[in-house]
Design an enzyme around this catalytic site. Structure first.
Site, PDB file in Angstrom:
ATOM      1  N   GLU A 500     -15.584  66.189  -0.555  1.00 44.05           N
ATOM      2  CA  GLU A 500     -15.356  67.615  -0.775  1.00 44.05           C
ATOM      3  C   GLU A 500     -16.250  68.490   0.105  1.00 44.05           C
ATOM      4  OE1 GLU A 500     -13.622  67.343  -5.347  1.00 44.05           O
ATOM      5  OE2 GLU A 500     -15.584  68.262  -5.024  1.00 44.05           O
ATOM      6  N   GLU A 573     -10.531  60.866  -6.533  1.00 49.32           N
ATOM      7  CA  GLU A 573     -11.159  61.469  -7.711  1.00 49.32           C
ATOM      8  C   GLU A 573     -10.048  62.066  -8.559  1.00 49.32           C
ATOM      9  OE1 GLU A 573     -14.949  63.260  -6.827  1.00 49.32           O
ATOM     10  OE2 GLU A 573     -14.545  64.903  -8.213  1.00 49.32           O
TER      11      GLU A 573
END
Length: 893
Positions: A500, A573
């Site tokens: 991220e 995720e």
């Protein structure tokens, strides 16, 4: 017990005849914690107003859920110039931080402030400090052993940072006194640090020997020219944990091991043996012919050229030699390194797998000169397996399709913070296996070596993650450190470049610079490079990846596969649903608890059921990593204070399962492996209440619900989903029976019972880990004691909480306490190594007990802190010498 410096000298004395020794330096450190200085970030620190403007070039902070948290996130990053937050739940809302690279457009609903961030300051020059002096008197300092996390020893403060669990970062100093025998002169010596959190500077005998910024990576310093053979040596380490490099709890201190090494001037480089294995034959019954191609880096730090042959000898788990190979002779020039290649075949090699994690060892030895005299040698562990990633069929291990059933995990645990003893790593992996998981993502950094060792031994696949997508010198070295250290672990099936925001706006230029390093250092490992992306799909960054990692966005799986049909995919995720143990109604007013029903999740996430069903129903999805396995300190989404740790885990921070643990059992285990059914909630309610009853099962036909021997009906099972009934509460016994069909008939194969408990009348203690109830008397082995509040029938009382007092006698110590309550502000550490207090929350508490080096009987007692009403409970733990101790693991799959 001998003083640490004398013990160290004696250990070296025993090893002087050897060419190489590696000695643990964890005992007898002196420690000083600098005064606390909490710096708050206010609106005044961001004088520029960008309200109702949306700026480009920023990085999304997906975990941040309010404006105050967003400002705090920017404040923690000295490079951040602007933050903006919108409560819009779309992908374009939330928190964004960084430096704007374009215009700011008028868009209503954004709260935003900016500042002029100075250019990044160079790393501080480690100037003179009296604490670094060899002559400084540290006798008044505290004495402790490593690993050590000094942040977890602090007090929770609402003035501290929310994302790091309201525990303020600190600065500290460590000093170690040790002797090195004079006979060591002529050898090369170096120090290995497995991990220091963070920004550390090291001094030996008053001289700076190096600095290391990252808190996640291993590093080493050559001390050959600084150490004093035959005299006293003083190692001093400064640690600054006030600027953590993540949005979760990082801890602080020397939280992993430190090692002292010596070797001959002609020696095998640290991490210098690479052991790639290739399956060459047909796989049958988890065996196949294979080749191993060792590549060994040899260092000659002497002044004379030397002719060397490298011998590689491989043994199986029983110690039987299965192959030996020698390299060609070559001259290693003085002051240089040289790589040596060899190859050997292994007939019917025993492959490493999830079910049969079989390992091999390789002894690498230098044969020196024309007479090939034996020189330096090292031993490494590795495994043989075959990996394959398919764009349509997902992942295969040893030619068998394997759906990756994984969890991402941070490092910390109740009572110990990030300084998790090695024996608890064994427990953490075992607990994941107990849930049916087969994979672990090391979020968001390289893990401690002990974790990877346990994944190798227990058969747990690993996604090994680099911290940042940056090509600065220090971060390139961090990446190289991870690859060199970890590449022989068979459990590692993929390398991750970043996650991220740590992907730096999915910078493809940097990714293209770093990717060749993976190929350079692991050219034959068969592992793809991936990254955990919560955006940036269809960009040049994604093009650099061998496997596309998708964070959340399960609704995009089909579209992404359609547009990028040649790229394998994985849910890097998923879910991020939140829950708390034994809580069945959200509380957003007082204690800030979240219901354990699988219905709560953030805007970017999904329920556990939706997340996993999206994976299970798509063959092109290789699997997924659920966020998270264990709760962790910090990041208390969806709340803030008084929460000090997350709600994301399916296991709470003290190691107690929540109800979603059993959902994952129901979809990860087949009924042939472990038939199961689980009921929720508890059955302690008020007369007249109507209760939503859920059941999880992997049994394929139906589940019958029975209350006080009266059937409430049978429901057909929908794969991947729960069953539910609405039941008026009546005290007594609620039972679920799961039925399986055989030859057209339905037969019960699993059941679960919950009962209405009475009031708390006693305390119960049991050693949950290790299951043998025995510890090694090695000063590091650790037991997890489960503390329960029980009624007169010894049933758990899941709705009661009481503060308890603990005392310990015998050759052990209490090193931590916990209970899984995300709003508990009780200290993680005991009052003394023999005394501590902790509330049993919703009926449960945890005591972490560690052995000393003395064998004997450890006795732990518990009693109410409020008076004698519950009496006391006691449990004994045997601490025995390592030669006779048991070390059993129950493999579940």
């Amino acid at each position: 017990m001998m003083k640490p410096r004398m013990w160290l000298a004696s250990m070296w004395g025993l090893a002087l005849a050897q060419d190489r020794t590696r000695t643990l330096l964890d005992e007898g450190w002196k420690f000083y914690l600098e005064p606390l200085d909490i710096k708050n970030c206010s609106m005044a620190d961001f004088p520029e107003d960008f309200t109702n403007k949306q700026c480009s070039g920023l990085t999304r902070q997906a975990q941040v859920t309010d404006a105050e948290w967003c400002q705090s996130t920017c404040c923690q990053d000295e490079l951040c110039e602007l933050w903006q937050f919108s409560a819009n739940s779309s992908d374009w809302g939330g928190c964004w931080t960084g430096r704007k690279s374009g215009d700011c457009n008028d868009v209503k609903g954004w709260v935003s402030r900016g500042r002029k961030a100075p250019p990044p300051s160079p790393p501080p020059s480690p100037g003179p400090n009296p604490f670094s002096s060899a002559d400084y008197d540290d006798s008044a300092w505290r004495t402790l052993d490593l690993p050590h996390d000094f942040v977890v020893e602090g007090q929770f403060s609402q003035r501290a940072d929310v994302v790091h669990g309201f525990l303020p970062g600190r600065k500290g100093w460590y000093r170690l006194h040790f002797n090195v025998p004079a006979a060591i002169d002529g050898k090369v010596l170096w120090l290995d640090f497995d991990g220091v959190q963070r920004d550390s500077h090291a001094y030996l005998n008053g001289k700076i020997i190096g600095s290391h910024l990252s808190g996640y990576t291993a590093f080493r310093y050559d001390i050959t020219d600084v150490v004093i053979p035959g005299g006293k040596n003083v190692l001093a380490i400064s640690v600054d944990a006030t600027k953590p490099d993540g949005w979760w709890y990082d801890g602080g201190g020397i939280y992993r091991h430190v090692w002292l090494n010596f070797a001959s001037k002609l020696h095998i480089a640290p991490w210098g043996v690479y052991l790639p294995a290739d399956v060459t034959g047909t796989i049958s019954q988890e065996t196949a012919d294979a080749t191993v191609a060792p590549i060994t880096t040899v260092v000659n730090s002497g002044s004379t050229d030397i002719v060397v042959v490298v011998q590689s000898q491989i043994k199986d788990a029983a110690g039987e030699i299965v192959g030996t190979a020698k390299s060609h002779a070559a001259t290693v020039k003085a002051g240089s390194n040289q790589s040596f290649n060899a190859e050997l075949s292994i007939k019917s090699a025993k492959l490493w797998s999830i079910e049969l994690p079989r390992l091999y060892s390789c002894e690498t030895k230098l044969l020196v000169g024309s007479e090939q005299a034996e020189g330096d040698s090292v031993q490494d562990t590795f495994g043989i397996r075959k990996l394959h990633w398919d764009k349509d069929k997902g992942f295969a291990l040893n030619d068998k399709p394997v759906k990756i059933k994984g969890f991402a995990n941070h490092q910390d645990f109740a009572g110990v913070g990030v300084a998790v003893p090695d024996s608890l790593q064994k427990y953490r992996v075992w607990k994941m296996k107990d849930m049916g998981a087969n994979a672990w993502r090391t979020a968001h950094n390289p893990p401690t070596p002990a974790l990877l060792d346990e994944c190798d031994k227990q058969g747990m696949l690993v996604w090994d993650e680099n911290h940042r997508n940056r090509d600065s010198h220090d971060m390139v070295e961090d990446l190289r450190s991870m690859l060199l250290r970890d590449r022989n672990h068979p459990s590692i099936i993929m390398w991750s470049l970043c996650n991220e925001a740590l992907c730096e706006n999915f910078n493809d230029t940097t990714a293209k610079t770093l990717k060749p390093i993976f190929s350079e250092l692991d050219p034959l490992g068969g592992r793809p490079m991936t990254a955990a992306m919560n955006g940036g799909y269809g960009t040049a960054f994604q093009d650099t990846l061998d496997v596309m990692g998708v964070n959340y966005h399960h609704q995009l799986y089909d579209d992404l596969h359609k547009h990028f049909p040649d790229q394998p995919m994985i849910g890097s995720e998923t879910s991020s649903d939140y829950s708390d143990r034994s809580i069945y109604k959200n509380d957003n007013q007082k204690r800030m608890h979240v219901s354990a029903y699988d219905v709560n999740y953030p805007a970017w996430g999904a329920t556990a059921e939706d997340a996993w069903c999206s994976i299970a129903q798509r063959s092109f999805m290789s699997g997924a990593f659920y966020w998270t396995g264990f709760d962790y300190k910090g990041e208390p989404t969806p709340y803030a204070w008084p929460n000090v740790n997350s709600h994301f885990g399916v296991i709470d921070i003290a190691g107690f399962p929540k109800d979603n643990f059993y959902y994952h059992q129901s979809v990860f285990f087949s009924p042939e492996e472990r038939p199961m059914v689980h009921l929720l909630p508890h059955w302690n309610w008020k007369a007249g209440e109507t209760i939503d009853v859920w059941a999880y099962t992997n049994v394929g036909h139906s589940v019958e619900l029975i209350l006080n021997n009266k059937s409430l009906g049978r429901q057909r099972v929908t794969p991947c989903r729960h069953l539910n009934w609405t039941v008026p509460f009546v005290a007594g016994q609620l039972k679920a029976v799961a039925y399986h069909t055989v030859d057209g008939g339905a037969f019960p194969v699993a059941s679960d019972v919950i009962s209405t408990s009475g009031p708390t009348e006693a305390i119960n203690l049991e050693t949950e880990w290790p299951d043998s109830g025995k510890l090694k008397a090695d000063g590091t082995d650790t037991a997890l004691v489960k503390v329960s509040l029980v009624d007169h029938q010894r049933r758990l009382v899941p709705t009661d909480s009481k503060q308890l007092r603990f005392s310990l006698s015998g050759p052990g110590k209490i090193i931590g306490l916990g209970n899984g309550d995300p709003s508990s502000h009780e200290p993680d550490k005991p009052d003394t190594p023999k005394l501590g207090t902790r509330t049993a929350w919703n009926g449960l508490a945890r005591v972490v007990v560690q052995s000393t080096k003395e064998p004997g009987t450890i006795v732990l007692k518990a009693e109410s802190a409020d008076g004698p009403g519950l009496g006391f409970a006691a449990i004994t733990i045997q601490s025995i010498s390592e030669q006779t101790s048991e070390d059993r693991i129950d493999f579940f799959v």
